[in-house]
Design a protein around this motif. Structure first.
Motif, PDB file in Angstrom:
ATOM      1  N   ILE A  27       1.044  -1.610  -0.068  1.00 22.54           N
ATOM      2  CA  ILE A  27      -0.010  -0.155   0.357  1.00 22.54           C
ATOM      3  C   ILE A  27       0.948   1.043   0.183  1.00 22.54           C
ATOM      4  O   ILE A  27       0.752   2.145  -1.020  1.00 22.54           O
ATOM      5  N   THR A  28       2.130   1.451   0.152  1.00 26.06           N
ATOM      6  CA  THR A  28       3.032   2.099   0.909  1.00 26.06           C
ATOM      7  C   THR A  28       3.346   2.652  -0.993  1.00 26.06           C
ATOM      8  O   THR A  28       3.085   3.828  -0.900  1.00 26.06           O
ATOM      9  N   SER A  31       0.987   3.399  -3.157  1.00 28.51           N
ATOM     10  CA  SER A  31       0.346   5.104  -3.071  1.00 28.51           C
ATOM     11  C   SER A  31       1.617   6.247  -3.287  1.00 28.51           C
ATOM     12  O   SER A  31       1.087   7.574  -3.904  1.00 28.51           O
ATOM     13  N   LEU A  34       1.220   7.277  -6.299  1.00 29.22           N
ATOM     14  CA  LEU A  34       0.520   7.957  -7.024  1.00 29.22           C
ATOM     15  C   LEU A  34       0.562   9.088  -6.207  1.00 29.22           C
ATOM     16  O   LEU A  34       0.327   9.686  -7.059  1.00 29.22           O
ATOM     17  N   ILE A  95      -4.721   2.984  -1.520  1.00 26.24           N
ATOM     18  CA  ILE A  95      -3.850   2.914  -1.991  1.00 26.24           C
ATOM     19  C   ILE A  95      -4.270   3.911  -3.140  1.00 26.24           C
ATOM     20  O   ILE A  95      -3.383   4.965  -3.059  1.00 26.24           O
ATOM     21  N   VAL A  96      -5.504   4.290  -3.334  1.00 22.54           N
ATOM     22  CA  VAL A  96      -6.131   6.029  -4.191  1.00 22.54           C
ATOM     23  C   VAL A  96      -6.314   7.073  -3.061  1.00 22.54           C
ATOM     24  O   VAL A  96      -6.021   8.179  -3.257  1.00 22.54           O
ATOM     25  N   LEU A  98      -4.858   7.211  -0.182  1.00 19.01           N
ATOM     26  CA  LEU A  98      -3.615   7.897   0.324  1.00 19.01           C
ATOM     27  C   LEU A  98      -2.541   8.144  -0.542  1.00 19.01           C
ATOM     28  O   LEU A  98      -1.733   9.447  -0.550  1.00 19.01           O
ATOM     29  N   GLY A  99      -2.451   7.824  -1.561  1.00 19.34           N
ATOM     30  CA  GLY A  99      -2.018   8.523  -3.025  1.00 19.34           C
ATOM     31  C   GLY A  99      -2.488   9.820  -3.145  1.00 19.34           C
ATOM     32  O   GLY A  99      -1.848  10.389  -3.471  1.00 19.34           O
ATOM     33  N   LEU A 159       3.923   7.925   5.322  1.00 16.18           N
ATOM     34  CA  LEU A 159       2.967   7.167   4.687  1.00 16.18           C
ATOM     35  C   LEU A 159       2.358   5.442   5.059  1.00 16.18           C
ATOM     36  O   LEU A 159       1.709   5.243   4.867  1.00 16.18           O
ATOM     37  N   THR A 163      -0.801   3.448   6.964  1.00 15.05           N
ATOM     38  CA  THR A 163      -1.433   2.739   6.269  1.00 15.05           C
ATOM     39  C   THR A 163      -2.719   1.616   7.272  1.00 15.05           C
ATOM     40  O   THR A 163      -2.945   1.350   7.120  1.00 15.05           O
TER      41      THR A 163
END
Lengths: 221, 260
Positions: A27-28, A31, A34, A95-96, A98-99, A159, A163
């Motif tokens: 995820i980190t 994102s 992104l 992901i979206v 945090l991005g 970031l 998560t």
């Protein structure tokens, strides 16, 4: 009577922590990627000559910076399906969200980095016929990158810790895995302590790297 | 012969401060025009309008038959698409007071950047010409050095080579020696003089009066946003007509006498 710590019971559950750590890193990284993709145009756009672009970028940056990440995550997970009819999975939501979240901070890093380069460099690049994006890519960003790396790494470490908010929407990152483990072995203090250690071990190398780089770049000046 | 640059009644304001109040100048091919005047008289701004690093509010600037920076239509005019302005800039070299070399690139890389990235010249061809230019400005031995390791005079000569690499039809010099230590001024002026002898069309903003007198075909004295006087160098330095020119020259020439 004091509490009797029993860390040894955790030993057999190490695959759970590894699994959680992999999801957390996944995820980190995604994102962060992104955030870079969003951050550059948003940071540049905030200073754009055309006011609609400037307006959109400023609103994005300020709204994100002015609201909690948890609210953003929950909003994308629960409200977006109602408005757009698109239901993202928990992990994709993280992901979206945090991005988008980090993108606003990365935009500020890009903006400040670009502003730190002497204006004469833009003038020189233009005078040999370069366009805006070409001067940015060839002339300005290579010079700005020095000042941008330490804050980038800090943002990455932030970031990584953010998560854990994924547990709120049942994403199997480290915190959520830990909570599940606690529910079955009733050892919350040991699990949370160990979780802190795991996070520190993952995060600190980045923070350390950023400190070292910052010091080295200062010396280099 | 038609003019290479034609500046017609150009006006420009920064907020409420009008820095150009209607300037008209024509520059013929192969001519060296030197612009003198006090700080704040609008010289540098005028220079930057010619390659549209600064926009101008009124009037027209025509370079090589093309209107600089704008597209005219029935209603008036709009800013021209960037691609057209870039096309004009490719043919106009500019040398800045603070050199503005790209610090993350070697001298050679600075010189070939424009030809390779903007004009699409092959790298080997660009390097060949760059070496020739670096030899001409006396920096052949510095081709792989970083700008920060060079003296101010060397940096400015490298910047001149960078501009020349685009094979411009016109060179603009914006106080090219103002940021230099006195002992380094000569080498840069000699380089510019060399270009004049080769027939390069140039507009030079400078405070070096002896150089202006020596290199110019024509001198323009700007004061408070207008052209106060325009004459041959002999005339302007020995027999200036306008009172303001006389005052300005008395001031700068006196200063030079007092200071070593």
């Amino acid at each position: 009577m004091g509490y009797e710590w029993q860390f040894s019971v955790l030993y057999q559950y190490w695959p759970i922590f590894v699994r959680g750590a992999i999801t957390t890193l996944e995820i980190t990284l995604l994102s962060a990627l992104l955030a870079l993709v969003i951050g550059l145009p948003a940071g540049v756009g905030k200073e754009a000559r055309m006011w609609p672009i400037r307006c959109v970028c400023s609103v994005y940056i300020e709204v994100i910076r002015g609201t909690p990440a948890l609210v953003q995550i929950v909003w994308i997970y629960y409200c977006l399906p109602i408005i757009l009819g698109v239901q993202l999975s928990g992990k994709t939501t993280m992901i979206v969200a945090l991005g988008l979240h980090a993108g606003a901070y990365v935009a500020e890093i890009f903006r400040a980095g670009i502003a730190s380069v002497d204006k004469g460099q833009f003038a020189a690049a233009k005078s040999i016929g370069m366009g805006y994006w070409q001067s940015l890519r060839r002339i300005i960003l290579p010079q700005a990158v020095k000042t941008m790396i330490p804050p980038f790494i800090n943002e990455f470490a932030t970031l990584l810790k953010l998560t854990t908010l994924g547990s709120a929407i049942a994403v199997y990152e480290l915190l959520h895995e830990s909570n599940n483990l606690i529910a079955s072995i009733y050892r919350p203090l040991e699990v949370y302590t160990f979780l802190a250690v795991v996070f520190f071990m993952i995060t600190y190398p980045f923070i350390y790297m950023s400190l070292r780089l910052e010091r080295r770049l200062k010396r280099g000046e | 012969m038609s003019a290479l640059v034609e500046i017609q009644d150009v006006k420009k304001s920064f907020g409420s401060n009008e820095v150009l109040k209607g300037v008209s100048i024509a520059v013929e091919p192969h001519e060296v025009l030197v612009v003198i005047g006090a700080s704040g008289s609008g010289k540098s701004t005028l220079l930057k309008c010619i390659n549209f690093l600064e926009t101008y509010d009124e009037g027209r600037i025509v370079f090589d038959g093309k209107l600089v920076g704008y597209k005219e239509n029935d209603q008036g005019r709009d800013i021209a698409p960037e691609s057209e302005t870039r096309e004009i800039r490719k043919n106009i070299g500019m040398v800045f007071q603070n050199f503005n070399l790209f610090p993350h690139k070697s001298v050679l890389e600075n010189v070939i950047e424009g030809p390779v990235q903007v004009k699409g010249v092959t790298k080997s061809e660009a390097i060949e010409y760059a070496d020739e230019l670096l030899k001409k400005v006396g920096l052949a031995d510095k081709r792989d050095a970083r700008p920060s390791t060079l003296s101010g005079g060397q940096q400015q000569r490298a910047a001149i080579a960078r501009s020349l690499a685009m094979r411009p039809k016109l060179m603009l010099f914006d106080e090219p020696t103002s940021a230099l230590d006195p002992e380094l001024v000569g080498e840069v002026l000699a380089t510019i003089r060399g270009l004049a002898e080769e027939g390069m069309t140039m507009i030079i903003v400078t405070h070096e009066m002896a150089f202006a007198r020596d290199v110019a075909d024509r001198v323009i004295f700007m004061d408070d946003g207008i052209v106060a006087e325009e004459a041959s160098p002999e005339e302007i330095f020995t027999n200036p007509k306008a009172q303001r020119t006389q005052d300005f020259l008395a001031r700068v020439l006196n200063q030079r006498k007092v200071l070593p």
